[in-house]
Write a protein that holds these residues in place. Sequence first.
Motif, PDB file in Angstrom:
ATOM      1  N   SER A  50      -4.204   2.253  -1.066  1.00 17.68           N
ATOM      2  CA  SER A  50      -2.606   2.093  -0.646  1.00 17.68           C
ATOM      3  C   SER A  50      -2.317   1.161  -1.795  1.00 17.68           C
ATOM      4  O   SER A  50      -1.209   0.953  -2.183  1.00 17.68           O
ATOM      5  N   GLY A  51      -3.772   0.115  -2.367  1.00 13.91           N
ATOM      6  CA  GLY A  51      -2.771  -0.326  -3.039  1.00 13.91           C
ATOM      7  C   GLY A  51      -4.491  -0.612  -3.892  1.00 13.91           C
ATOM      8  O   GLY A  51      -5.732  -0.683  -3.681  1.00 13.91           O
ATOM      9  N   ILE A  52      -3.777  -1.918  -4.800  1.00 12.93           N
ATOM     10  CA  ILE A  52      -4.586  -2.336  -5.428  1.00 12.93           C
ATOM     11  C   ILE A  52      -4.352  -4.393  -6.191  1.00 12.93           C
ATOM     12  O   ILE A  52      -3.557  -5.009  -6.110  1.00 12.93           O
ATOM     13  N   LEU A  53      -5.127  -4.935  -5.824  1.00 10.73           N
ATOM     14  CA  LEU A  53      -4.921  -6.442  -5.561  1.00 10.73           C
ATOM     15  C   LEU A  53      -6.314  -6.728  -7.103  1.00 10.73           C
ATOM     16  O   LEU A  53      -7.080  -6.132  -7.152  1.00 10.73           O
ATOM     17  N   VAL A  54      -5.421  -7.514  -7.642  1.00 11.67           N
ATOM     18  CA  VAL A  54      -5.527  -8.142  -9.125  1.00 11.67           C
ATOM     19  C   VAL A  54      -5.774  -9.381  -8.340  1.00 11.67           C
ATOM     20  O   VAL A  54      -4.593  -9.969  -8.827  1.00 11.67           O
ATOM     21  N   THR A  55      -7.184  -9.914  -9.106  1.00 10.72           N
ATOM     22  CA  THR A  55      -7.252 -11.148  -9.353  1.00 10.72           C
ATOM     23  C   THR A  55      -6.112 -12.471 -10.190  1.00 10.72           C
ATOM     24  O   THR A  55      -6.085 -13.216 -10.437  1.00 10.72           O
ATOM     25  N   HIS A  56      -6.850 -11.359 -11.675  1.00  9.34           N
ATOM     26  CA  HIS A  56      -6.381 -12.216 -13.283  1.00  9.34           C
ATOM     27  C   HIS A  56      -6.248 -10.466 -14.429  1.00  9.34           C
ATOM     28  O   HIS A  56      -6.420 -10.210 -13.843  1.00  9.34           O
ATOM     29  N   PRO A 128      -4.252 -17.030 -11.363  1.00  7.46           N
ATOM     30  CA  PRO A 128      -5.001 -15.833 -10.180  1.00  7.46           C
ATOM     31  C   PRO A 128      -5.567 -16.247  -8.672  1.00  7.46           C
ATOM     32  O   PRO A 128      -5.914 -17.224  -8.363  1.00  7.46           O
ATOM     33  N   CYS A 129      -5.895 -15.512  -8.355  1.00 12.43           N
ATOM     34  CA  CYS A 129      -5.984 -15.506  -6.617  1.00 12.43           C
ATOM     35  C   CYS A 129      -6.946 -14.739  -6.809  1.00 12.43           C
ATOM     36  O   CYS A 129      -8.023 -13.568  -7.273  1.00 12.43           O
ATOM     37  N   ALA A 130      -7.912 -15.207  -5.168  1.00 12.90           N
ATOM     38  CA  ALA A 130      -9.088 -14.501  -4.892  1.00 12.90           C
ATOM     39  C   ALA A 130      -8.152 -13.822  -3.389  1.00 12.90           C
ATOM     40  O   ALA A 130      -7.199 -14.052  -2.913  1.00 12.90           O
ATOM     41  N   PHE A 131      -9.194 -13.107  -2.352  1.00 17.04           N
ATOM     42  CA  PHE A 131      -8.237 -11.749  -1.255  1.00 17.04           C
ATOM     43  C   PHE A 131      -8.915 -12.504   0.232  1.00 17.04           C
ATOM     44  O   PHE A 131     -10.163 -12.099   0.144  1.00 17.04           O
ATOM     45  N   ARG A 132      -8.578 -12.384   1.045  1.00 16.71           N
ATOM     46  CA  ARG A 132      -9.024 -12.413   2.120  1.00 16.71           C
ATOM     47  C   ARG A 132      -8.516 -11.499   2.696  1.00 16.71           C
ATOM     48  O   ARG A 132      -7.086 -11.087   3.013  1.00 16.71           O
ATOM     49  N   VAL A 133      -9.228 -10.424   3.854  1.00 14.07           N
ATOM     50  CA  VAL A 133      -8.330  -9.131   4.110  1.00 14.07           C
ATOM     51  C   VAL A 133      -9.048  -9.539   5.297  1.00 14.07           C
ATOM     52  O   VAL A 133     -10.536  -9.089   5.640  1.00 14.07           O
ATOM     53  N   ALA A 135      -8.555  -7.968   8.968  1.00 15.54           N
ATOM     54  CA  ALA A 135      -8.471  -6.389   9.999  1.00 15.54           C
ATOM     55  C   ALA A 135      -9.255  -5.965  11.202  1.00 15.54           C
ATOM     56  O   ALA A 135     -10.723  -5.801  11.375  1.00 15.54           O
ATOM     57  N   GLY A 136      -8.599  -5.509  12.384  1.00 15.42           N
ATOM     58  CA  GLY A 136      -9.657  -5.361  13.833  1.00 15.42           C
ATOM     59  C   GLY A 136     -10.145  -5.914  14.172  1.00 15.42           C
ATOM     60  O   GLY A 136     -11.489  -5.817  14.566  1.00 15.42           O
ATOM     61  N   GLY A 137      -9.535  -7.444  14.293  1.00 13.59           N
ATOM     62  CA  GLY A 137     -10.530  -8.348  13.802  1.00 13.59           C
ATOM     63  C   GLY A 137     -11.859  -9.191  13.931  1.00 13.59           C
ATOM     64  O   GLY A 137     -12.606 -10.149  13.944  1.00 13.59           O
ATOM     65  N   SER A 138     -11.656  -8.165  11.723  1.00 13.10           N
ATOM     66  CA  SER A 138     -13.326  -8.385  10.925  1.00 13.10           C
ATOM     67  C   SER A 138     -12.062  -9.141  10.004  1.00 13.10           C
ATOM     68  O   SER A 138     -11.179  -8.708   9.803  1.00 13.10           O
ATOM     69  N   SER A 139     -13.493  -9.764   9.287  1.00 13.38           N
ATOM     70  CA  SER A 139     -12.517 -10.894   7.915  1.00 13.38           C
ATOM     71  C   SER A 139     -13.786 -10.244   7.171  1.00 13.38           C
ATOM     72  O   SER A 139     -14.394 -11.105   7.064  1.00 13.38           O
ATOM     73  N   VAL A 140     -12.667 -10.030   5.575  1.00 15.56           N
ATOM     74  CA  VAL A 140     -14.181 -10.407   4.310  1.00 15.56           C
ATOM     75  C   VAL A 140     -12.928 -10.518   3.059  1.00 15.56           C
ATOM     76  O   VAL A 140     -11.647 -10.628   3.703  1.00 15.56           O
ATOM     77  N   ALA A 141     -13.897 -11.033   2.067  1.00 14.46           N
ATOM     78  CA  ALA A 141     -13.355 -11.514   1.083  1.00 14.46           C
ATOM     79  C   ALA A 141     -14.123 -11.503  -0.124  1.00 14.46           C
ATOM     80  O   ALA A 141     -14.967 -11.278  -0.131  1.00 14.46           O
ATOM     81  N   VAL A 142     -13.081 -11.291  -1.203  1.00 22.83           N
ATOM     82  CA  VAL A 142     -13.413 -11.451  -2.079  1.00 22.83           C
ATOM     83  C   VAL A 142     -13.507 -12.494  -3.002  1.00 22.83           C
ATOM     84  O   VAL A 142     -11.773 -12.679  -2.945  1.00 22.83           O
TER      85      VAL A 142
END
Length: 265
Positions: A50-56, A128-133, A135-142
């Motif tokens: 559904s998408g590509i998140l690009v940090t930098h 630049p960015c990092a990402f927190r995701v 969904a469904g009560g759970s959380s991950v980050a890169v």
Amino acid sequence: MRLVSIASGSSGNCIYIGTDTTHILVDAGISTKRIEEGLAGLGIKGSELSGILVTHEHSDHVGGLRVFSKKHEIPIYTTRETYEGILSSRSVGELPGGLHREIFPDGVFRIGDMTITPFSTCHDAANPCAFRVDAGGSSVAVVTDLGNYSQYTINHLLGLDAVLLEANHDVRMLETGPYPYYLKRRIMGNSGHLSNDCAGRLLGEILHDGFQKAILGHLSKENNYADLAYETVRLEITEGENAYRGTDFDIVVADRKEMSETVYI
């Protein structure tokens, strides 16, 4: 939710995050063939993303972006400055039109059933960015490519279930290694990369009883190795000012060329 490193290192980065209905990548710094092979191992086709998140815009994060996004017509989520940096890069070339979706640090947006929070990092790139995701009560980050971190960084990582966190280099290996002086200064600077020690300290700041797993990523080929990153981070947690020991949580190290184990949240 699933979190998997398809590739993570100074030579190329690509991370998968997915739910039952939504699949995304963070960065596409490896070839289309390698991305598709990694996705196939997860039972996913490139066309299902559904998408590509690009940090930098650095090549180890966008080297495969043009070919892969064009082949599957996948939206590309970046800051405007990052997108412009990609367009001006000779190593990437022209991106397919109509696929860019502009994002803003701290501007929350949704892709399918995911709520995504980009947040700023200290790195020598345009925006630049990092990402927190979530969904469904759970959380991950890169979270990679940051020369340092602050309370702002910590705040965006509180309450996570899992994280892929940069542990780029061992300071002593970098200081005594073959890199020229200017490059050593860049890597160790405030806009460079996070050392093993700093990664351990940052991880210690965000641990909580519900935390499940940390994947250490973006290791330098020349200035680090997996066992050293693992032991240093674990020791920093144990000796840090927190209620936990390094053995209290599962910590693994992502390989530069091989997929990591799948983290299920």
